[in-house]
Design an enzyme around this catalytic site. Structure first.
Site, PDB file in Angstrom:
ATOM      1  N   GLY A 168      21.610 -23.773  98.270  1.00  0.00           N
ATOM      2  CA  GLY A 168      21.519 -23.891  99.861  1.00  0.00           C
ATOM      3  C   GLY A 168      20.975 -22.620 100.337  1.00  0.00           C
ATOM      4  O   GLY A 168      21.275 -21.747 101.301  1.00  0.00           O
ATOM      5  N   VAL A 194      21.921 -30.972  95.017  1.00  0.00           N
ATOM      6  CA  VAL A 194      23.180 -30.668  94.218  1.00  0.00           C
ATOM      7  C   VAL A 194      23.747 -31.856  93.841  1.00  0.00           C
ATOM      8  O   VAL A 194      24.603 -31.950  93.030  1.00  0.00           O
ATOM      9  CB  VAL A 194      24.039 -29.710  94.963  1.00  0.00           C
ATOM     10  CG1 VAL A 194      23.244 -28.351  95.067  1.00  0.00           C
ATOM     11  CG2 VAL A 194      24.743 -30.158  96.152  1.00  0.00           C
ATOM     12  N   ASN A 228      26.993 -22.588  97.437  1.00  0.00           N
ATOM     13  CA  ASN A 228      26.856 -22.258  98.970  1.00  0.00           C
ATOM     14  C   ASN A 228      26.568 -23.483  99.715  1.00  0.00           C
ATOM     15  O   ASN A 228      26.640 -24.020 100.751  1.00  0.00           O
ATOM     16  CB  ASN A 228      25.981 -21.316  98.985  1.00  0.00           C
ATOM     17  CG  ASN A 228      25.644 -21.147 100.579  1.00  0.00           C
ATOM     18  OD1 ASN A 228      26.305 -20.895 101.451  1.00  0.00           O
ATOM     19  ND2 ASN A 228      24.463 -21.594 100.953  1.00  0.00           N
ATOM     20  N   TYR A 280      34.835 -32.925 106.165  1.00  0.00           N
ATOM     21  CA  TYR A 280      34.450 -31.652 105.610  1.00  0.00           C
ATOM     22  C   TYR A 280      35.615 -30.821 105.262  1.00  0.00           C
ATOM     23  O   TYR A 280      35.712 -29.939 104.386  1.00  0.00           O
ATOM     24  CB  TYR A 280      33.830 -30.982 106.808  1.00  0.00           C
ATOM     25  CG  TYR A 280      33.352 -29.650 106.978  1.00  0.00           C
ATOM     26  CD1 TYR A 280      32.113 -29.502 106.005  1.00  0.00           C
ATOM     27  CD2 TYR A 280      34.084 -28.678 107.387  1.00  0.00           C
ATOM     28  CE1 TYR A 280      31.645 -28.138 106.081  1.00  0.00           C
ATOM     29  CE2 TYR A 280      33.742 -27.248 107.201  1.00  0.00           C
ATOM     30  CZ  TYR A 280      32.361 -27.309 106.710  1.00  0.00           C
ATOM     31  OH  TYR A 280      31.914 -25.650 106.375  1.00  0.00           O
ATOM     32  N   ILE A 286      29.856 -18.543 111.624  1.00  0.00           N
ATOM     33  CA  ILE A 286      28.801 -17.577 111.046  1.00  0.00           C
ATOM     34  C   ILE A 286      27.428 -17.997 112.022  1.00  0.00           C
ATOM     35  O   ILE A 286      27.430 -19.035 112.019  1.00  0.00           O
ATOM     36  CB  ILE A 286      28.646 -17.688 109.685  1.00  0.00           C
ATOM     37  CG1 ILE A 286      29.751 -17.541 108.894  1.00  0.00           C
ATOM     38  CG2 ILE A 286      27.339 -16.957 109.230  1.00  0.00           C
ATOM     39  CD1 ILE A 286      30.341 -16.146 109.043  1.00  0.00           C
TER      40      ILE A 286
END
Length: 247
Positions: free
Chosen positions: A11, A62, A88, A153, A186
């Site tokens: 990522g 992935v 990540n 999630y 973030i």
């Protein structure tokens, strides 16, 4: 601390992964950028090389181990080792649980948990063989908070923490370290797709540090966990959220 460390980052075409790729390259690491966004990954690698760093980009998904294998094999053929793996890659579409389809639940776990499984399965035999290696898994502060519309999630990110702890127990005798980071809010470009500036401002008000955190804040902790300063730590989760949650 990272000079000539062969580092694979999933990522890495944008956001936290891109930030880590640049910081690791600046510190002398040999960076492999793995991302399903082939053009984006290639652009990051080119930017690193233009700045004097070493980077190669591979188009990977992935959830498909056959796309990851060429990058690992290239690292072994070129350098004879893999020193660092940063897991990540991730997605975070919102969905209320009562509206959620089984396919959406499965996709979230396929990317976050099974993707991590695939990457570790391909890299760990080499780390065990060389009796060295550092794995950094990226989870999320949402595991500690619980978040509406993100049950799939948060479940997957919590699984990453459990996986980190169990794998650290198995890999310790082989001198392979496995640690985890839980980033907070973030500031990345993809944030615009899921949150408004007003929503993010409310989160910042809850932090001890009243500023937006960026990819650099996470990248620096990745550096710590990938280098010798963290040699006394494994199976741990470091929360990097500006003081939003304390545990």
């Amino acid at each position: 601390m990272l000079k000539d460390k062969v580092t694979l980052i999933t990522g890495a075409a944008a956001g936290i992964g891109e930030g880590a790729a640049h910081v690791f390259a600046e510190l002398g690491a040999l960076v492999y950028i793995l991302d399903r966004n082939a053009a984006g990954g290639a652009a990051v690698a080119e930017s690193i090389r233009a700045a004097g760093g070493a980077a190669l980009a591979f188009a990977t998904d992935v959830t498909q181990p056959e796309t990851i294998r060429p990058a690992v094999e290239d690292a072994i053929q070129r350098f004879g080792r893999v020193d660092v793996l940063i897991n990540n890659a991730g997605i975070y579409p919102r969905r209320a649980f009562l509206d959620m389809q089984e396919s959406e639940w499965d996709q979230m776990h396929d990317v976050h948990l099974k993707g991590l499984f695939h990457c570790c399965k391909l890299v760990l035999p080499h780390m065990v063989g060389q009796r060295s290696g550092k794995i950094v898994n990226i989870s999320s502060v949402t595991f500690f908070k619980g978040m509406a519309n993100l049950s799939h999630y948060v479940a997957a990110k919590g699984g990453i923490i459990g996986f980190t702890r169990s794998l650290a127990r198995e890999m310790g005798p082989h001198n392979v370290y496995v640690n985890c980071i839980t980033p907070g809010a973030i500031l990345v470009e993809s944030e615009k797709l899921v949150a408004t500036p007003q929503q993010m401002a409310e989160i910042v008000k809850q932090q001890c540090l009243e500023r937006r955190l960026g990819p650099l804040d996470i990248a620096r902790v990745c550096v710590f966990l990938a280098g010798p300063l963290s040699d006394g730590m494994t199976g741990q989760t470091l929360n990097v959220d500006g003081g939003l949650v304390m545990y």
